[in-house]
Design a protein around this motif. Structure first.
Motif, PDB file in Angstrom:
ATOM      1  N   SER A 280       0.852  -1.141  -0.055  1.00 27.77           N
ATOM      2  CA  SER A 280      -0.171  -0.113  -0.134  1.00 27.77           C
ATOM      3  C   SER A 280       0.930   1.457   0.017  1.00 27.77           C
ATOM      4  CB  SER A 280      -1.040   0.009   1.034  1.00 27.77           C
ATOM      5  OG  SER A 280      -0.288  -0.106   2.419  1.00 27.77           O
ATOM      6  N   ASP A 281       2.244   1.116   0.417  1.00 29.18           N
ATOM      7  CA  ASP A 281       3.145   2.412   0.299  1.00 29.18           C
ATOM      8  C   ASP A 281       3.871   2.306  -1.073  1.00 29.18           C
ATOM      9  OD1 ASP A 281       4.900   0.389   0.886  1.00 29.18           O
ATOM     10  OD2 ASP A 281       5.586   1.303   2.670  1.00 29.18           O
TER      11      ASP A 281
ATOM     12  N   LYS B 258      -4.883   1.417   0.425  1.00 27.01           N
ATOM     13  CA  LYS B 258      -4.723   2.357   1.656  1.00 27.01           C
ATOM     14  C   LYS B 258      -6.229   2.612   2.051  1.00 27.01           C
ATOM     15  CE  LYS B 258      -0.348   4.632   1.610  1.00 27.01           C
ATOM     16  NZ  LYS B 258       0.450   5.661   1.291  1.00 27.01           N
TER      17      LYS B 258
ATOM     18  N   GLU C 294      -7.776  -0.496   3.529  1.00 28.92           N
ATOM     19  CA  GLU C 294      -7.272  -0.572   4.994  1.00 28.92           C
ATOM     20  C   GLU C 294      -7.977   0.213   5.924  1.00 28.92           C
ATOM     21  OE1 GLU C 294      -2.397  -1.553   4.093  1.00 28.92           O
ATOM     22  OE2 GLU C 294      -3.089   0.508   4.567  1.00 28.92           O
TER      23      GLU C 294
END
Length: 198
Positions: free
Chosen positions: A46-47, A108, A111
């Motif tokens: 996600s990063d 993200k 999440e």
């Protein structure tokens, strides 16, 4: 000689085209089987960091989940349910990794929305899902949605919702594949399977 070269080229082209043709429906897929190994593929976190899936599986036995995307309400329900069972799954010695064609940015959002602490990974080109044999040609009405959520990387495919239980050698020990995307494995059944495999 020219004729022979022509025949060889036509044969190679035909094989390449056949391999790139997606199954037309979720019931036409040919998934990997129990005992087969997960192919090593690089996904995105996600990063937006690179993640080699086999390296992650080596760390801990894994519940590997393929879902259609954060735009799918049935997938969100399943991810949220897994979050509720995560501690039990961890206590049994497993980690959860969930994979979709969504872009890292959209992971993200998922999440946060589904209160997910376990790992979400992006397979926006479908390399891992295709290697698992669980992708099919998306119906036309889904193509704009998957295009937007993958940031233009995926315009054609959907993964069949699936759960694979893997040992640290990346071998499949259990699988639950549901061509009907409205049905998912229950936490009770998954926990029972993990206890049996332990």
């Amino acid at each position: 000689m020219k004729k022979l070269i022509c025949i060889v080229l036509v044969t190679i082209t035909s094989i390449a085209n056949a391999q790139s043709i997606l199954p037309q429906s979720a019931t036409d897929i040919a998934p990997l089987l129990i005992g087969e190994k997960v192919p090593n593929t690089v996904l995105k976190s996600s990063d937006n960091s690179d993640v080699k899936i086999v390296d992650e599986i080596k760390k801990k036995k894994t519940v590997l989940v393929f879902y259609r995307g954060g735009w799918c309400p049935y997938c969100n329900q399943h991810l949220a349910a897994l979050a509720e069972a995560e501690q039990q799954i961890l206590d049994l010695g497993y980690q959860i990794i969930a994979i979709s064609p969504d872009s890292p940015e959209n992971l993200k959002i998922t999440e946060e929305k589904d209160k997910v602490k376990y790992t979400l990974l992006s397979d926006s080109k479908g390399e891992l899902a295709k290697a698992f044999g669980i992708v099919f040609e998306a119906p036309e009405n889904y193509k704009p949605i998957i295009n937007v959520h993958s940031k233009g990387e995926n315009k054609t495919f959907l993964p069949v919702p699936s759960v694979f239980v893997l040992n640290k050698e990346s071998e499949i020990e259990f699988e639950f594949i549901t061509p009907d995307f409205k049905h998912r494995i229950t936490n009770d059944l998954l926990i029972a399977v993990l206890k049996t495999l332990k």
